[in-house]
Design an enzyme around this catalytic site. Structure first.
Site, PDB file in Angstrom:
ATOM      1  N   GLN A  62      -5.570   3.684  18.288  1.00 27.60           N
ATOM      2  CA  GLN A  62      -6.483   3.341  17.173  1.00 27.60           C
ATOM      3  C   GLN A  62      -7.312   2.264  17.521  1.00 27.60           C
ATOM      4  O   GLN A  62      -7.022   1.308  17.768  1.00 27.60           O
ATOM      5  CB  GLN A  62      -5.856   3.128  15.913  1.00 27.60           C
ATOM      6  CG  GLN A  62      -4.961   4.258  15.451  1.00 27.60           C
ATOM      7  CD  GLN A  62      -4.383   3.991  14.046  1.00 27.60           C
ATOM      8  OE1 GLN A  62      -4.120   4.939  13.344  1.00 27.60           O
ATOM      9  NE2 GLN A  62      -4.548   2.949  13.233  1.00 27.60           N
ATOM     10  N   ARG A 107       3.195   7.316  11.412  1.00 22.53           N
ATOM     11  CA  ARG A 107       2.474   6.746  12.621  1.00 22.53           C
ATOM     12  C   ARG A 107       2.415   8.042  13.651  1.00 22.53           C
ATOM     13  O   ARG A 107       3.087   8.866  13.695  1.00 22.53           O
ATOM     14  CB  ARG A 107       3.396   5.700  13.300  1.00 22.53           C
ATOM     15  CG  ARG A 107       3.368   4.487  12.765  1.00 22.53           C
ATOM     16  CD  ARG A 107       1.954   3.695  12.872  1.00 22.53           C
ATOM     17  NE  ARG A 107       1.958   2.434  12.052  1.00 22.53           N
ATOM     18  CZ  ARG A 107       1.590   2.187  11.102  1.00 22.53           C
ATOM     19  NH1 ARG A 107       1.139   3.179  10.203  1.00 22.53           N
ATOM     20  NH2 ARG A 107       1.626   1.011  10.311  1.00 22.53           N
ATOM     21  N   ASN A 136       1.002  -1.157  -0.209  1.00 24.36           N
ATOM     22  CA  ASN A 136      -0.124  -0.051  -0.234  1.00 24.36           C
ATOM     23  C   ASN A 136       0.923   1.173   0.157  1.00 24.36           C
ATOM     24  O   ASN A 136       0.411   2.249   0.209  1.00 24.36           O
ATOM     25  CB  ASN A 136      -0.966   0.004   1.190  1.00 24.36           C
ATOM     26  CG  ASN A 136      -0.322  -0.081   2.485  1.00 24.36           C
ATOM     27  OD1 ASN A 136       0.977  -0.039   2.472  1.00 24.36           O
ATOM     28  ND2 ASN A 136      -1.278  -0.491   3.626  1.00 24.36           N
ATOM     29  N   HIS A 193      -7.762   5.979   9.923  1.00 22.18           N
ATOM     30  CA  HIS A 193      -6.509   5.294   9.435  1.00 22.18           C
ATOM     31  C   HIS A 193      -6.933   4.485   8.087  1.00 22.18           C
ATOM     32  O   HIS A 193      -7.371   3.237   8.093  1.00 22.18           O
ATOM     33  CB  HIS A 193      -5.928   4.470  10.242  1.00 22.18           C
ATOM     34  CG  HIS A 193      -4.568   4.058   9.834  1.00 22.18           C
ATOM     35  ND1 HIS A 193      -3.485   3.381  10.521  1.00 22.18           N
ATOM     36  CD2 HIS A 193      -3.806   3.922   8.575  1.00 22.18           C
ATOM     37  CE1 HIS A 193      -2.499   2.996  10.121  1.00 22.18           C
ATOM     38  NE2 HIS A 193      -2.723   3.381   8.822  1.00 22.18           N
TER      39      HIS A 193
HETATM   40  P1  NDP Z   1      10.179   1.822   3.823  1.00 24.75           P
HETATM   41  O1  NDP Z   1      10.857   0.879   4.688  1.00 24.75           O
HETATM   42  O2  NDP Z   1      10.362   1.665   2.228  1.00 24.75           O
HETATM   43  O3  NDP Z   1      10.822   3.162   4.312  1.00 24.75           O
HETATM   44  C1  NDP Z   1      10.997   3.480   5.539  1.00 24.75           C
HETATM   45  C2  NDP Z   1      12.074   4.617   5.250  1.00 24.75           C
HETATM   46  O4  NDP Z   1      12.250   5.471   6.660  1.00 24.75           O
HETATM   47  C3  NDP Z   1      13.471   4.041   5.133  1.00 24.75           C
HETATM   48  O5  NDP Z   1      14.145   4.763   3.765  1.00 24.75           O
HETATM   49  C4  NDP Z   1      14.305   4.344   6.239  1.00 24.75           C
HETATM   50  O6  NDP Z   1      15.588   4.402   6.104  1.00 24.75           O
HETATM   51  C5  NDP Z   1      13.754   5.493   6.738  1.00 24.75           C
HETATM   52  N1  NDP Z   1      14.030   5.860   8.037  1.00 24.75           N
HETATM   53  C6  NDP Z   1      14.011   4.991   9.376  1.00 24.75           C
HETATM   54  N2  NDP Z   1      14.372   5.737  10.249  1.00 24.75           N
HETATM   55  C7  NDP Z   1      14.524   7.042  10.013  1.00 24.75           C
HETATM   56  C8  NDP Z   1      14.945   8.186  10.603  1.00 24.75           C
HETATM   57  N3  NDP Z   1      15.188   8.033  12.046  1.00 24.75           N
HETATM   58  N4  NDP Z   1      15.087   9.255  10.115  1.00 24.75           N
HETATM   59  C9  NDP Z   1      14.809   9.405   8.639  1.00 24.75           C
HETATM   60  N5  NDP Z   1      14.422   8.052   7.853  1.00 24.75           N
HETATM   61  C10 NDP Z   1      14.508   7.296   8.598  1.00 24.75           C
HETATM   62  O7  NDP Z   1       8.532   2.049   4.129  1.00 24.75           O
HETATM   63  P2  NDP Z   1       7.593   2.345   3.525  1.00 24.75           P
HETATM   64  O8  NDP Z   1       7.813   3.944   2.796  1.00 24.75           O
HETATM   65  O9  NDP Z   1       6.653   1.546   2.879  1.00 24.75           O
HETATM   66  O10 NDP Z   1       6.514   3.020   4.604  1.00 24.75           O
HETATM   67  C11 NDP Z   1       7.040   3.829   5.571  1.00 24.75           C
HETATM   68  C12 NDP Z   1       6.062   3.853   7.003  1.00 24.75           C
HETATM   69  O11 NDP Z   1       4.730   4.634   6.695  1.00 24.75           O
HETATM   70  C13 NDP Z   1       5.677   2.326   7.223  1.00 24.75           C
HETATM   71  O12 NDP Z   1       6.738   1.986   8.436  1.00 24.75           O
HETATM   72  C14 NDP Z   1       4.281   2.808   8.181  1.00 24.75           C
HETATM   73  O13 NDP Z   1       4.690   3.260   9.667  1.00 24.75           O
HETATM   74  C15 NDP Z   1       3.588   4.041   7.491  1.00 24.75           C
HETATM   75  N6  NDP Z   1       2.648   3.470   6.455  1.00 24.75           N
HETATM   76  C16 NDP Z   1       1.297   4.008   6.547  1.00 24.75           C
HETATM   77  C17 NDP Z   1       0.287   3.459   6.076  1.00 24.75           C
HETATM   78  C18 NDP Z   1      -1.164   3.959   6.144  1.00 24.75           C
HETATM   79  O14 NDP Z   1      -2.119   3.212   5.927  1.00 24.75           O
HETATM   80  N7  NDP Z   1      -1.194   5.280   6.758  1.00 24.75           N
HETATM   81  C19 NDP Z   1       0.342   2.320   5.084  1.00 24.75           C
HETATM   82  C20 NDP Z   1       1.744   1.980   4.934  1.00 24.75           C
HETATM   83  C21 NDP Z   1       2.829   2.371   5.750  1.00 24.75           C
HETATM   84  P3  NDP Z   1      16.778   3.469   5.379  1.00 24.75           P
HETATM   85  O15 NDP Z   1      15.918   2.263   4.932  1.00 24.75           O
HETATM   86  O16 NDP Z   1      17.395   4.231   4.539  1.00 24.75           O
HETATM   87  O17 NDP Z   1      17.485   3.160   6.933  1.00 24.75           O
END
Ligand code: NDP
Length: 386
Positions: free
Chosen positions: A314, A285, A147, A333
C-alpha cells in the site's frame, strides 16, 4: 525531549478541505462491550475534520510542540531516500497508519536506534515487524476498537454491493444507460445465504450482529469460541477451522489480523473448496489471501465476487491485478478511516502519547508488544514467528 515521526496519507488532490459535508459527528457513549472511547486529557482538533492526512497531523502539533517535542509529518515513506527513512535514524516515536503504512522492517528497526514506541493510529500493526520490536524492547500500541465498527459497516456494504451487483448497476447509470438485464443477470438476494466470518473479534462479531436481521445463516470460526449466549442469540454455527467453514458458505468475510497463522490462508486450495460462485470480502489484510489465486478464481467463476480495501503493498501500484480483475468491489484502504473513525484514533493516539510521556501504563487493550513480548490485545490476537 522526543522526536515524533508521523507518517500519514497525502492530502486530497484538490487541497485540504475548507468545508465539510456535515457539521458534527454523532455522540457515542462507548464501544460495544463496555470499553471506553479514548480518554486523552485534551484534544486540539475538531471532530469530523480530516485528521488522517498530512495537513491534519492527527491534531497533534500543538500538544507536542508546547511540551518541547519535535513533530515531523510526512507521506514520503518508500525507499532509502524517503523522508521517513532519513528522519527515522533519531526518532523516538513513530506513528503510522495501516491505510498508508510506514513498513517498519527489521532493516529499518536496525537504523532506528532511539526508537522506543511505534504507535498505530488505527488497528492492525502487521506493518511493524513484531519480532524486531520484541527483540529490541520497542513497545507497539494501537488504538483498539477505534474503527472496528467503521470496518464492520463497510463489510456489510461490500457484501450487499457484490451480492446485489450494485457497482455495475451504478456504472450503467453514469454511462447514460438503462441496462437492467445487464446487471440483474448477476444480482441475487442475500436473504437465506450462509455467511461466515473468519474471526469473530471486535469487527467479526459486529458484522455478525449487523447481518442477523437480514435472515441469513450465520457461521464463524475463531481461535476462541464466543460465549454461548451470543452464539444462541445470533443463531451462530461455530466451525473449528476455516477449512471446515469454507465449503458451506455463500459469503465469507475475513476479520482476522495478519500474522503467521493467517498469512496466505485463502490460496487456490482453500478457494477450491468453497461453493462455486461464493463471495469473499477481505477488509482485514491483503496477504491473508493469495493475490493471484483470487484473480484466477474470479476469472474461472469459482468466486462470483471479491471486495475489500486492503492491498499489498500500500499504496497499490497502478498495475496491481486487483484493480482490473473481473467482478471486484475494491476501494483504497479507507474503511477504518472515515472522519468518524479519525476523531477516535487521533484521540487514542494522543492518549497513548500522554501515557508514554507521563510514564504511566498504556491501556492494556492498546498494547500489542511491550516489555519484550506480545502483550494486551497483541497477546490475545497475534502470534509471532518465534
Ligand atoms: P480483534 O483483535 O478484536 O479480533 C481479531 C480476532 O481474530 C480475534 O478474535 C482472534 O482470535 C482472531 N484470530 C486470530 N487468528 C485467527 C486465526 N488463525 N483463525 C481465526 N481467528 C483468528 O481485532 P479487530 O476485529 O478489531 O480487527 C481485526 C483485523 O481487521 C485487524 O487486525 C486489522 O488487520 C483489520 N482491520 C482493518 C481495518 C481497515 O481499515 N480495513 C481497520 C481495522 C482493522 P482470538 O482473540 O480468539 O485469539
Amino acid at each position: 525531549m522526543a522526536k515524533v515521526l508521523c507518517v500519514l496519507y497525502d492530502d486530497p488532490v484538490d487541497g485540504y478541505p475548507k468545508t465539510y459535508a456535515r457539521d458534527d459527528l454523532p455522540h457515542l457513549d462507548g464501544y460495544p462491550g463496555g470499553q471506553t472511547l479514548p480518554t486523552p486529557a485534551g484534544t486540539d482538533f475538531t471532530p469530523g475534520h480530516l485528521l488522517g492526512s498530512v495537513s491534519g497531523e492527527l491534531g497533534l502539533r500543538k500538544y507536542l510542540e508546547e511540551r518541547g517535542h519535535t513533530l515531523v509529518v510526512t507521506s514520503d515513506k518508500e525507499g532509502e531516500n524517503s523522508e521517513f527513512d532519513r528522519e527515522l535514524v533519531d526518532a523516538d516515536i513513530v506513528i503510522s497508519q495501516p491505510f498508508w503504512p510506514a513498513y517498519l522492517t527489521p532493516e529499518r528497526f536496525a537504523k532506528a536506534e532511539k526508537l522506543k514506541i511505534a504507535i498505530t493510529a488505527g488497528i492492525g500493526s502487521d506493518h511493524v515487524d513484531l519480532d524486531s520490536a520484541i527483540e529490541r524492547g520497542v513497545t507497539v500500541a494501537e488504538v483498539t476498537y477505534c474503527n472496528s465498527i467503521s470496518v464492520a459497516e463497510h463489510v456489510v456494504m461490500m457484501i450487499l454491493g457484490l451480492v446485489r451487483d450494485y457497482i455495475p448497476a451504478y456504472e450503467w447509470v453514469k454511462k447514460g444507460g438503462w441496462n437492467i438485464a445487464d446487471v440483474v443477470k448477476r444480482s441475487y438476494d442475500l436473504e437465506g445465504m450462509h455467511v461466515g466470518t473468519v474471526a469473530a473479534g471486535r469487527i467479526g462479531l459486529a458484522v455478525l450482529r449487523r447481518l442477523a436481521p437480514f435472515d441469513v445463516h450465520l457461521h464463524y470460526t475463531d481461535r476462541h469460541r464466543l460465549p454461548k449466549e451470543i452464539e444462541e442469540s445470533l443463531n451462530l454455527t461455530w466451525h473449528d477451522s476455516t477449512a471446515d467453514m469454507a465449503p458451506v458458505c455463500d459469503v465469507i468475510t475475513i476479520n482476522a489480523p495478519l500474522h503467521p497463522e493467517t498469512e496466505g490462508m485463502f490460496d487456490d486450495k482453500l478457494i477450491s473448496t468453497m461453493k462455486r460462485g461464493a463471495y469473499l470480502i477481505n477488509t482485514a489484510r491483503a496477504k491473508i489471501a493469495d493475490r493471484d489465486a483470487i484473480v484466477r478464481a474470479l476469472e474461472s467463476g469459482q468466486l462470483a465476487g471479491y471486495a475489500g480495501d486492503v492491498w499489498y503493498p500500500q499504496p497499490a501500484p497502478a498495475d496491481h491485478p486487483w484493480r482490473t480483475m473481473p467482478h471486484h468491489g475494491m476501494t483504497p484502504h479507507m474503511s477504518g478511516s472515515s472522519l468518524s473513525a479519525q476523531a477516535r484514533y487521533a484521540a487514542g493516539t494522543r492518549e497513548i502519547l500522554e501515557s508514554f510521556f507521563a510514564g504511566t501504563p498504556i491501556r492494556d487493550e492498546y498494547l500489542i508488544v511491550d516489555g519484550g513480548g506480545l502483550a494486551g490485545t497483541g497477546a490475545h490476537s497475534y502470534s509471532t514467528n518465534k
